[in-house]
Write a protein that holds these residues in place. Sequence first.
Motif, PDB file in Angstrom:
ATOM      1  N   ALA A 178      -4.144  -0.882  -8.852  1.00  0.00           N
ATOM      2  CA  ALA A 178      -3.439  -1.065  -7.583  1.00  0.00           C
ATOM      3  C   ALA A 178      -4.190  -1.994  -6.641  1.00  0.00           C
ATOM      4  CB  ALA A 178      -3.207   0.283  -6.913  1.00  0.00           C
ATOM      5  N   GLN A 179      -5.523  -1.942  -6.651  1.00  0.00           N
ATOM      6  CA  GLN A 179      -6.304  -2.805  -5.772  1.00  0.00           C
ATOM      7  C   GLN A 179      -6.037  -4.279  -6.069  1.00  0.00           C
ATOM      8  OE1 GLN A 179      -8.056  -1.601  -3.201  1.00  0.00           O
ATOM      9  NE2 GLN A 179      -7.322   0.418  -3.855  1.00  0.00           N
ATOM     10  N   GLU A 180      -5.955  -4.609  -7.360  1.00  0.00           N
ATOM     11  CA  GLU A 180      -5.693  -6.004  -7.708  1.00  0.00           C
ATOM     12  C   GLU A 180      -4.219  -6.359  -7.553  1.00  0.00           C
ATOM     13  OE1 GLU A 180      -6.570  -9.150 -11.342  1.00  0.00           O
ATOM     14  OE2 GLU A 180      -7.757  -7.307 -11.151  1.00  0.00           O
ATOM     15  N   LEU A 181      -3.354  -5.400  -7.821  1.00  0.00           N
ATOM     16  CA  LEU A 181      -1.916  -5.660  -7.660  1.00  0.00           C
ATOM     17  C   LEU A 181      -1.585  -6.033  -6.218  1.00  0.00           C
ATOM     18  CD1 LEU A 181      -0.416  -2.773  -9.843  1.00  0.00           C
ATOM     19  CD2 LEU A 181      -0.321  -5.221 -10.347  1.00  0.00           C
TER      20      LEU A 181
ATOM     21  N   ARG B  97       3.432  -4.294  -0.825  1.00  0.00           N
ATOM     22  CA  ARG B  97       2.933  -2.919  -0.716  1.00  0.00           C
ATOM     23  C   ARG B  97       2.858  -2.318  -2.107  1.00  0.00           C
ATOM     24  NH1 ARG B  97       5.747   1.711   3.129  1.00  0.00           N
ATOM     25  NH2 ARG B  97       4.785   3.535   2.167  1.00  0.00           N
ATOM     26  N   VAL B  98       1.864  -1.434  -2.313  1.00  0.00           N
ATOM     27  CA  VAL B  98       1.740  -0.696  -3.567  1.00  0.00           C
ATOM     28  C   VAL B  98       1.524   0.774  -3.237  1.00  0.00           C
ATOM     29  CG1 VAL B  98       0.472  -0.382  -5.719  1.00  0.00           C
ATOM     30  CG2 VAL B  98       0.733  -2.691  -4.764  1.00  0.00           C
ATOM     31  N   ASP B  99       2.404   1.632  -3.742  1.00  0.00           N
ATOM     32  CA  ASP B  99       2.288   3.076  -3.534  1.00  0.00           C
ATOM     33  C   ASP B  99       1.985   3.737  -4.875  1.00  0.00           C
ATOM     34  OD1 ASP B  99       3.022   3.250  -0.691  1.00  0.00           O
ATOM     35  OD2 ASP B  99       4.972   2.526  -1.373  1.00  0.00           O
ATOM     36  N   ILE B 100       0.927   4.548  -4.909  1.00  0.00           N
ATOM     37  CA  ILE B 100       0.483   5.194  -6.143  1.00  0.00           C
ATOM     38  C   ILE B 100       0.860   6.671  -6.140  1.00  0.00           C
ATOM     39  CG2 ILE B 100      -1.516   5.831  -7.553  1.00  0.00           C
ATOM     40  CD1 ILE B 100      -0.928   2.911  -7.645  1.00  0.00           C
ATOM     41  N   GLU B 101       1.461   7.108  -7.214  1.00  0.00           N
ATOM     42  CA  GLU B 101       1.672   8.526  -7.468  1.00  0.00           C
ATOM     43  C   GLU B 101       0.807   8.903  -8.673  1.00  0.00           C
ATOM     44  OE1 GLU B 101       5.807   9.352  -7.809  1.00  0.00           O
ATOM     45  OE2 GLU B 101       6.311   8.397  -5.894  1.00  0.00           O
TER      46      GLU B 101
END
Length: 317
Positions: A249-252, A260-264
């Motif tokens: 996610a950090q690189e995405l 925006r990137v939301d992680i589940e």
Amino acid sequence: MADVLVPDVLVVDSLVRRFGDLTAVDDVSFRIAPGETYGLLGPNGAGKTTTISMIAGLIAADEGTVTVAGEAMTPRTTAPKRHLGLVPQDLAIYPDLTGRENLTLFGRLQGLTGSELKSRVGEVLELIGLADRAKDRSKEYSGGMKRRLNIGIGLLNRPTLLILDEPTVGVDPQSRNAILESVEALAVEGMAVLYTTHYMEEAERLCDRIGIIDTGQLQAEGTRDELIRLTGGVDTIRIGGSGDLSGAAQELRQLPGVERVDIERRSATLTVKDAPALVAQVVGTAASYGVTLSDVEIARPDLESVFLHLTGKALRD
């Protein structure tokens, strides 16, 4: 060699129509070019039917003008009506006449005679897929066949502009698809089409440009993508799987176009501007962090969401 400027078939300029204290159509303007299908979308009571009635010369505008094939259209003018084919939402056929007899009658009303009339009726029967049922009374037709006959009547005079007002209401899926295929073919042949519908997927499939009308005003118009950009629509890419999603996610988040990137727990959802252009990079970046993907989903805004954004209501309200 300079491009030849082809004039628009329909020019609607600042139309206004009032009924007492109600302004049903309020300063509506749009154009349709040859070979273009223009969708006019709006909920019930939005002003679509009144606008169409003024374009067809059925009622007068209080203000503004309508020009069809370069000629001014009003209830008193007859010349521009020869360029027009009107297919109303309510069926305009005679149930006790056969399909061929209906077309022949309306062809005569439109000035066709003799061999030209006979030839044109035969062509239209083939076009609308009713040649094998031409001798049957139209009251024996299915709902979809009646709709196709209704469209055929509007095509007899080879119109420059065809107006289709909710042409697939109440028809079965097979007949509906046949109608849509016919409309697509007409546009390819160069006919300008003004199309109203309550089915958003029809507008997505058929229309080159779309005008969204509500409370008598044209809220927005443009291509599908232009309308989506106008309302700030964004795409999403959802990737699911196992591995270092947090690290990926950090690189995405650094990829151009990712907002925006939301992680589940086992998935990441990216908000992006152009999902198809980015999905390969997203998958590659995730894989480089050892993520084993189980699924990838792309979701793009549609006209339904644009319509809801602009009017605050669903199309079929």
